[in-house]
Design an enzyme around this catalytic site. Structure first.
Site, PDB file in Angstrom:
ATOM      1  NE  ARG A 182       7.252  -2.803 -10.850  1.00 43.80           N
ATOM      2  CZ  ARG A 182       8.003  -3.473 -11.908  1.00 43.80           C
ATOM      3  NH1 ARG A 182       9.226  -3.671 -12.266  1.00 43.80           N
ATOM      4  NH2 ARG A 182       7.070  -4.211 -12.701  1.00 43.80           N
TER       5      ARG A 182
ATOM      6  CD  GLN B 193       9.196  -2.110   5.479  1.00 45.34           C
ATOM      7  OE1 GLN B 193      10.143  -2.541   5.200  1.00 45.34           O
ATOM      8  NE2 GLN B 193       8.039  -2.781   5.937  1.00 45.34           N
ATOM      9  CG  ASN B 194       4.239  -0.725   0.643  1.00 41.11           C
ATOM     10  OD1 ASN B 194       5.256  -1.401   0.951  1.00 41.11           O
ATOM     11  ND2 ASN B 194       3.013  -1.142   0.906  1.00 41.11           N
TER      12      ASN B 194
ATOM     13  CG  ASP C 215       1.668   1.287  -3.006  1.00 42.06           C
ATOM     14  OD1 ASP C 215       1.229   1.827  -2.004  1.00 42.06           O
ATOM     15  OD2 ASP C 215       2.064   0.180  -2.680  1.00 42.06           O
TER      16      ASP C 215
ATOM     17  CG  HIS D   5      12.133   2.182   1.971  1.00 48.47           C
ATOM     18  ND1 HIS D   5      11.742   1.081   2.181  1.00 48.47           N
ATOM     19  CD2 HIS D   5      12.906   2.511   2.950  1.00 48.47           C
ATOM     20  CE1 HIS D   5      12.346   0.542   3.411  1.00 48.47           C
ATOM     21  NE2 HIS D   5      13.213   1.344   3.809  1.00 48.47           N
TER      22      HIS D   5
ATOM     23  N   GLY E 152       2.059  -6.987   6.615  1.00 46.29           N
ATOM     24  CA  GLY E 152       2.574  -7.366   5.118  1.00 46.29           C
ATOM     25  C   GLY E 152       4.097  -6.818   5.021  1.00 46.29           C
ATOM     26  CB  THR E 153       6.754  -5.704   6.496  1.00 43.85           C
ATOM     27  OG1 THR E 153       8.220  -5.719   6.413  1.00 43.85           O
ATOM     28  CG2 THR E 153       6.350  -5.516   7.900  1.00 43.85           C
ATOM     29  CB  SER E 154       9.607 -10.195   4.618  1.00 47.78           C
ATOM     30  OG  SER E 154      10.616  -9.102   4.263  1.00 47.78           O
TER      31      SER E 154
HETATM   32  P1  NAD Z   1       8.667  -8.168   1.468  1.00 48.74           P
HETATM   33  O1  NAD Z   1       8.365  -8.453  -0.126  1.00 48.74           O
HETATM   34  O2  NAD Z   1      10.041  -8.394   1.736  1.00 48.74           O
HETATM   35  O3  NAD Z   1       7.664  -9.093   2.304  1.00 48.74           O
HETATM   36  C1  NAD Z   1       6.349  -9.028   1.880  1.00 48.74           C
HETATM   37  C2  NAD Z   1       5.526  -9.810   3.029  1.00 48.74           C
HETATM   38  O4  NAD Z   1       4.147  -9.509   2.602  1.00 48.74           O
HETATM   39  C3  NAD Z   1       5.766 -11.107   3.479  1.00 48.74           C
HETATM   40  O5  NAD Z   1       5.823 -11.379   4.711  1.00 48.74           O
HETATM   41  C4  NAD Z   1       4.646 -11.897   2.794  1.00 48.74           C
HETATM   42  O6  NAD Z   1       4.115 -12.947   3.775  1.00 48.74           O
HETATM   43  C5  NAD Z   1       3.521 -10.822   3.009  1.00 48.74           C
HETATM   44  N1  NAD Z   1       2.310 -11.045   2.159  1.00 48.74           N
HETATM   45  C6  NAD Z   1       2.094 -11.478   0.902  1.00 48.74           C
HETATM   46  N2  NAD Z   1       0.921 -11.358   0.666  1.00 48.74           N
HETATM   47  C7  NAD Z   1       0.250 -10.769   1.523  1.00 48.74           C
HETATM   48  C8  NAD Z   1      -1.324 -10.378   1.831  1.00 48.74           C
HETATM   49  N3  NAD Z   1      -2.148 -10.738   0.951  1.00 48.74           N
HETATM   50  N4  NAD Z   1      -1.498  -9.788   2.748  1.00 48.74           N
HETATM   51  C9  NAD Z   1      -0.642  -9.358   3.745  1.00 48.74           C
HETATM   52  N5  NAD Z   1       0.764  -9.496   3.606  1.00 48.74           N
HETATM   53  C10 NAD Z   1       1.244 -10.665   2.463  1.00 48.74           C
HETATM   54  O7  NAD Z   1       8.318  -6.669   1.525  1.00 48.74           O
HETATM   55  P2  NAD Z   1       8.877  -5.558   2.618  1.00 48.74           P
HETATM   56  O8  NAD Z   1       8.930  -6.197   4.016  1.00 48.74           O
HETATM   57  O9  NAD Z   1       7.981  -4.384   2.438  1.00 48.74           O
HETATM   58  O10 NAD Z   1      10.285  -5.212   1.831  1.00 48.74           O
HETATM   59  C11 NAD Z   1      10.477  -4.882   0.460  1.00 48.74           C
HETATM   60  C12 NAD Z   1      10.852  -3.524   0.134  1.00 48.74           C
HETATM   61  O11 NAD Z   1      10.671  -3.673  -1.443  1.00 48.74           O
HETATM   62  C13 NAD Z   1      10.069  -2.527   0.680  1.00 48.74           C
HETATM   63  O12 NAD Z   1      11.123  -1.758   1.214  1.00 48.74           O
HETATM   64  C14 NAD Z   1       9.613  -1.671  -0.328  1.00 48.74           C
HETATM   65  O13 NAD Z   1      10.267  -0.272  -0.651  1.00 48.74           O
HETATM   66  C15 NAD Z   1       9.854  -2.488  -1.497  1.00 48.74           C
HETATM   67  N6  NAD Z   1       8.795  -2.847  -2.288  1.00 48.74           N
HETATM   68  C16 NAD Z   1       7.594  -1.815  -2.405  1.00 48.74           C
HETATM   69  C17 NAD Z   1       6.437  -2.159  -3.138  1.00 48.74           C
HETATM   70  C18 NAD Z   1       5.318  -1.392  -3.065  1.00 48.74           C
HETATM   71  O14 NAD Z   1       5.582  -0.198  -2.910  1.00 48.74           O
HETATM   72  N7  NAD Z   1       4.020  -1.813  -3.259  1.00 48.74           N
HETATM   73  C19 NAD Z   1       6.328  -3.628  -3.613  1.00 48.74           C
HETATM   74  C20 NAD Z   1       7.493  -4.545  -3.609  1.00 48.74           C
HETATM   75  C21 NAD Z   1       8.595  -3.905  -3.007  1.00 48.74           C
END
Ligand code: NAD
Length: 230
Positions: free
Chosen positions: A55, A85-86, A88, A103, A169-171
């Site tokens: 990752r 929450q990311n 990255d 996180h 962009g969060t579920s």
């Molecule tokens: P999630 O994966 O549960 O939900 C992702 C959300 O993003 C969904 O609602 C979806 O509809 C939306 N989405 C998809 N494509 C999109 C786009 N192009 N533009 C805007 N929205 C879009 O994510 P979450 O709610 O952040 O929970 C996931 C957990 O997993 C977090 O706590 C995080 O720590 C971790 N995570 C982090 C990363 C990262 O750092 N990039 C990646 C994956 C998971």
């Protein structure tokens, strides 16, 4: 005027980093409980380390997209705090100045004995055998499911001061983080930008939905906000 932006994996999706609630419910092919829990670390630390090493490499190869960049523009007229929450570092690399990582952040390591011992990672990997100052194995500086979220109170305090809350962009399924949307004052304007915004927003009529990808929806909302403030 204070704007709090609460972001999730979706804002980085168009930078090539997969979200985690895909159709299969897996994170890059792994079950979350096998790679992102304290139990997984106890059972198979090599697998967990390997998962985050891959990752981390993907994060370092990725670039901020138009959504991360638009949020930087917002700082020209607003006090902006990003609560992400990311794990990255794309908000920082885009140039946002105030970023709270709820996180953790994958570019750092922490002691597996004492989470307050945090280190920059040289290169892309933490190896088994890399140790903290107290001699314990280093692990990724991320909050796993079932662990406390040390930045939660700081994030709540920021939300309480918000005039505008952007949610991107969060579920809204990962708690306690998802509960943050309830802390802004009653007069705060709340806007949710997500392709699934209408479905996600069924329960809260006070939130305005923008059903769009982040790279389209965020610049649009940012331009609207900038145009109404002198
Ligand atoms: P999630 O994966 O549960 O939900 C992702 C959300 O993003 C969904 O609602 C979806 O509809 C939306 N989405 C998809 N494509 C999109 C786009 N192009 N533009 C805007 N929205 C879009 O994510 P979450 O709610 O952040 O929970 C996931 C957990 O997993 C977090 O706590 C995080 O720590 C971790 N995570 C982090 C990363 C990262 O750092 N990039 C990646 C994956 C998971």
């Amino acid at each position: 005027m204070k704007v709090v932006v609460f972001t999730g994996a979706g804002i980085s999706a168009e930078s090539g980093l997969k979200t985690f609630r895909g159709e299969d419910g897996l994170w890059e092919g792994y079950k979350v409980e096998d790679v992102a829990t304290p139990e997984a670390w106890r059972k198979d630390p090599e697998l967990v380390q390997h998962f985050y090493n891959i990752r981390r490499k993907a994060v370092l190869d990725a670039q901020p997209n138009a959504a991360h960049q638009a949020l930087v523009k917002l700082e020209s007229k607003f006090q902006v705090t990003i609560i992400t929450q990311n794990i990255d570092d794309l908000h920082e690399r885009a140039g946002s100045k105030h970023v709270i990582h709820l996180h953790g952040i994958i570019t750092k390591a922490q002691s597996s004995l004492d989470p307050s011992l945090i280190y920059d990672i040289q290169g892309t990997e933490i190896k088994m055998g890399d140790r903290c100052a107290r001699g314990s194995q280093l692990r990724p500086h991320v909050v796993w499911f079932g662990e406390p979220v040390p930045m939660m109170q700081t994030a709540i305090d920021e939300c309480r001061k918000a005039y505008i809350l952007l949610i991107v962009g969060t579920s809204l399924q990962v708690y306690p983080a998802a509960g943050l949307i309830n802390f802004p004052p009653h007069y705060a304007q709340k806007i949710l930008i997500d392709p699934e915004a209408q479905q996600l927003n069924r329960v809260d009529s006070e939130i305005q939905s923008v059903a769009a990808k982040a790279s389209i929806g965020v610049p649009k909302v940012v331009d609207q906000l900038l145009s109404v403030v002198k």
